[in-house]
Design a protein around this motif. Sequence first.
Motif, PDB file in Angstrom:
ATOM      1  N   ILE A 162    -130.365  26.059 -33.032  1.00  0.00           N
ATOM      2  CA  ILE A 162    -129.056  26.373 -32.153  1.00  0.00           C
ATOM      3  C   ILE A 162    -129.633  27.105 -30.777  1.00  0.00           C
ATOM      4  O   ILE A 162    -130.746  27.854 -30.841  1.00  0.00           O
ATOM      5  N   ILE A 163    -128.759  27.021 -29.886  1.00  0.00           N
ATOM      6  CA  ILE A 163    -129.152  27.639 -28.700  1.00  0.00           C
ATOM      7  C   ILE A 163    -128.109  28.776 -28.301  1.00  0.00           C
ATOM      8  O   ILE A 163    -126.847  28.251 -28.004  1.00  0.00           O
ATOM      9  N   LYS A 164    -128.287  29.881 -28.436  1.00  0.00           N
ATOM     10  CA  LYS A 164    -127.290  31.103 -28.280  1.00  0.00           C
ATOM     11  C   LYS A 164    -127.072  31.184 -26.683  1.00  0.00           C
ATOM     12  O   LYS A 164    -128.152  31.332 -26.184  1.00  0.00           O
ATOM     13  N   VAL A 165    -125.983  31.679 -26.319  1.00  0.00           N
ATOM     14  CA  VAL A 165    -125.769  31.877 -25.075  1.00  0.00           C
ATOM     15  C   VAL A 165    -124.807  33.000 -24.853  1.00  0.00           C
ATOM     16  O   VAL A 165    -123.646  33.235 -25.744  1.00  0.00           O
ATOM     17  N   ASN A 166    -124.880  34.064 -23.943  1.00  0.00           N
ATOM     18  CA  ASN A 166    -123.973  35.003 -23.502  1.00  0.00           C
ATOM     19  C   ASN A 166    -124.049  35.268 -22.137  1.00  0.00           C
ATOM     20  O   ASN A 166    -124.706  34.518 -21.317  1.00  0.00           O
ATOM     21  N   HIS A 167    -123.598  36.189 -21.612  1.00  0.00           N
ATOM     22  CA  HIS A 167    -123.426  36.738 -20.201  1.00  0.00           C
ATOM     23  C   HIS A 167    -123.673  38.074 -19.940  1.00  0.00           C
ATOM     24  O   HIS A 167    -122.885  38.886 -20.785  1.00  0.00           O
TER      25      HIS A 167
ATOM     26  N   SER B 125    -129.913  47.237 -24.500  1.00  0.00           N
ATOM     27  CA  SER B 125    -131.288  47.079 -25.363  1.00  0.00           C
ATOM     28  C   SER B 125    -131.011  47.332 -26.810  1.00  0.00           C
ATOM     29  O   SER B 125    -131.695  46.837 -27.568  1.00  0.00           O
ATOM     30  N   ALA B 126    -130.286  48.302 -27.300  1.00  0.00           N
ATOM     31  CA  ALA B 126    -130.042  48.488 -28.561  1.00  0.00           C
ATOM     32  C   ALA B 126    -129.420  47.120 -29.040  1.00  0.00           C
ATOM     33  O   ALA B 126    -129.703  46.771 -30.228  1.00  0.00           O
ATOM     34  N   VAL B 127    -128.381  46.548 -28.647  1.00  0.00           N
ATOM     35  CA  VAL B 127    -127.572  45.342 -29.137  1.00  0.00           C
ATOM     36  C   VAL B 127    -128.807  44.327 -29.271  1.00  0.00           C
ATOM     37  O   VAL B 127    -128.584  43.574 -30.176  1.00  0.00           O
TER      38      VAL B 127
ATOM     39  N   MET C  79    -121.814  36.702 -28.996  1.00  0.00           N
ATOM     40  CA  MET C  79    -121.892  38.226 -28.549  1.00  0.00           C
ATOM     41  C   MET C  79    -123.036  39.189 -28.821  1.00  0.00           C
ATOM     42  O   MET C  79    -123.106  40.245 -28.080  1.00  0.00           O
ATOM     43  N   GLY C  80    -123.603  38.796 -29.706  1.00  0.00           N
ATOM     44  CA  GLY C  80    -124.797  39.847 -30.072  1.00  0.00           C
ATOM     45  C   GLY C  80    -126.038  39.407 -29.443  1.00  0.00           C
ATOM     46  O   GLY C  80    -127.022  40.108 -29.809  1.00  0.00           O
ATOM     47  N   LEU C  81    -126.010  38.420 -28.935  1.00  0.00           N
ATOM     48  CA  LEU C  81    -127.353  38.045 -27.974  1.00  0.00           C
ATOM     49  C   LEU C  81    -127.149  38.964 -26.570  1.00  0.00           C
ATOM     50  O   LEU C  81    -126.134  39.037 -25.730  1.00  0.00           O
TER      51      LEU C  81
ATOM     52  N   THR D 102    -129.192  39.335 -15.190  1.00  0.00           N
ATOM     53  CA  THR D 102    -128.016  39.510 -14.212  1.00  0.00           C
ATOM     54  C   THR D 102    -126.754  38.572 -14.643  1.00  0.00           C
ATOM     55  O   THR D 102    -125.620  38.998 -14.335  1.00  0.00           O
ATOM     56  N   GLY D 103    -127.164  37.479 -15.315  1.00  0.00           N
ATOM     57  CA  GLY D 103    -126.089  36.476 -15.528  1.00  0.00           C
ATOM     58  C   GLY D 103    -126.118  35.973 -16.821  1.00  0.00           C
ATOM     59  O   GLY D 103    -126.272  36.923 -17.832  1.00  0.00           O
ATOM     60  N   VAL D 104    -126.038  34.586 -16.788  1.00  0.00           N
ATOM     61  CA  VAL D 104    -126.323  33.950 -18.152  1.00  0.00           C
ATOM     62  C   VAL D 104    -127.580  34.158 -18.959  1.00  0.00           C
ATOM     63  O   VAL D 104    -128.651  34.271 -18.368  1.00  0.00           O
ATOM     64  N   ILE D 105    -127.522  34.462 -20.059  1.00  0.00           N
ATOM     65  CA  ILE D 105    -128.834  34.419 -21.069  1.00  0.00           C
ATOM     66  C   ILE D 105    -128.590  33.578 -22.145  1.00  0.00           C
ATOM     67  O   ILE D 105    -127.593  33.282 -22.698  1.00  0.00           O
ATOM     68  N   TYR D 106    -129.659  33.052 -22.648  1.00  0.00           N
ATOM     69  CA  TYR D 106    -129.727  32.179 -23.693  1.00  0.00           C
ATOM     70  C   TYR D 106    -131.074  32.340 -24.639  1.00  0.00           C
ATOM     71  O   TYR D 106    -132.085  32.870 -23.951  1.00  0.00           O
ATOM     72  N   GLU D 107    -130.946  31.975 -25.750  1.00  0.00           N
ATOM     73  CA  GLU D 107    -132.130  32.159 -26.711  1.00  0.00           C
ATOM     74  C   GLU D 107    -132.072  31.018 -27.725  1.00  0.00           C
ATOM     75  O   GLU D 107    -130.764  30.819 -28.419  1.00  0.00           O
ATOM     76  N   ALA D 108    -133.105  30.377 -28.295  1.00  0.00           N
ATOM     77  CA  ALA D 108    -133.159  29.223 -29.035  1.00  0.00           C
ATOM     78  C   ALA D 108    -133.789  29.799 -30.419  1.00  0.00           C
ATOM     79  O   ALA D 108    -134.702  30.493 -30.322  1.00  0.00           O
TER      80      ALA D 108
END
Length: 565
Positions: A272-277, A300-302, A386-388, A396-402
């Motif tokens: 899966i590719i998690k995405v948040n902003h 940083s804690a999240v 939302m946990g990413l 500063t914007g979109v973030i993602y993690e596979a």
Amino acid sequence: MCPKEVPLVLLDVHLSQYSYVGGFQPSQADIAVLTSGCVPHSPPHTLCNVRRWAAHMATFSSSECQALPPYTVGCKMDEQLSDFVHKNIKMSDEAQNSKNGPQNNKDGEQVKKKPGKFTLKTPKGTRDYGPVEMTVRRQVFDTIYNVFHLHGAVEIETPVFELKDVLTGKYGEDSKLIYDLEDQGGEILSMRYDLTVPFARYVAMNKIANIKRYHVARVYRRDNPAMTRGRYREFYQCDFDIAGQYDPMIADAECVQLVHQVLSKLNLGDFIIKVNHRKILDGVFGACGVPCEKFRPICSAVDKLDKSPWEDVRKEMVDEKGLDDNVADIIGEYVKFSGKEDLIEKLKNDERLKNSAAAQAGLADLNLLYQYCKSLDCDAHLVFDMGLARGLDYYTGVIYEAVLTAGQTKDGPVGSVAGGGRYDGLVGMFDPKKKTVPCVGVSFGIERLFAIQEQKQRAENDKLRSTQTEVFVAAACKGMVHERLKLVGLLHSAGIKAESSYKNNPKILTQLQYAEDNAIPLVVLIGESEVQEGIVKLRETATRAEVSVKREEMVTAIKQRLENK
């Protein structure tokens, strides 16, 4: 005895500025203070720097502790703390001398102690790679390189170390993991922590307006290694970044597509590719009542939710970051949300977020990202989580993690295998006129991908070729070394990968066995009669079938057979 008048808070303040008691390198001072009896086994959460330092020092083995250099004054230190450190070093030395002091034999003569046995090993958090492992790594690298080239990226290289000031202040709490180099009488340097900050420095220094680049190189982190799960102190990153002023979310969608393509081609299982902003997170923090100055510490804690349960993350927010209990509980409601476009619509209409300009802007970006990913046919694995949070400060914007949902090693999941996001302000930090160049990118953790690939091939019991040799030149009788070398040279001139034995008169069975053991597809076999007749025998290693061909036709015949394999 630990002097009671020296509070731990002095040590905590000192470690907020330095990585170790003596500065930026571990020494015997760390061991002396740690074993003084003043540092509790589990320091309180209020002393977060002492906790970090103590947990890190606990990873050192006894032999590593003994090998640490003696303490030298390499940093500023509170006078009271300095006295405490020196007293404990003296006490530690006396205890060690008492334990290992000189011994006398029965005649009263001093017995010289034999030097300790040297343990030959790689440093903690590093490993060697043999021929078979390098074959697997090369396959993974080649797949990633091919996808990078598919997108028209160009390659750059930057130094393995940077000026310390270049790296300082870019990584938030992770700055403690940077390897600092000793001052050699010149510039103050640090080993690079990632490839993103050096890339931003490169763009600013060369006044580049736009570039699509990739960079594959080693990075270094003073982390607690978990090597069976692909977590090292020295490891490769494979970075792809797009720098330049473009319309929203098109470049971001290409990065998501690239991650989708690499993981699909590696065929390591479901992912899966998690995405948040970051704007959505900031909007949530603001709507929940988090003070602006605590946005990044709370973020940083999240970011630790993928490794720790919510209860531990909440405890860190409240006890270490000083967040109100009720505010932490409200944040907990949001960071548990996960979904797709339906979640975007839900949050758009959320009572707390309706009036948050930051949150609404982030949700609009994500909605556009989903539309572009659909057009690129890479939305199937995309999940709005939302946990990413991605703990690094420069996003500063979109973030993602596979994450590989099937990515397990024998010691459990390896964690994320790729991550990235938008960092529009980083280049401006290095530009004298603060000129910004918007950037977005992704980084693959090659060691984690390799750990899973290695595990997969062990399970499938695959036998890999560690050599690319196509032809082995063998002789059936003695006195053929010059003839063999002539054939090897001829094959090399034709671009055919070939080798032969380094012995003058090797046994024929040994030569043929070597070809079989290394899965070399063809053997060129000669003897006295073959040399006299101007022919060679071509032997298929797999079937052991042989055919005679004229010497001048050998190269053509070999190339035809290799093309058919």
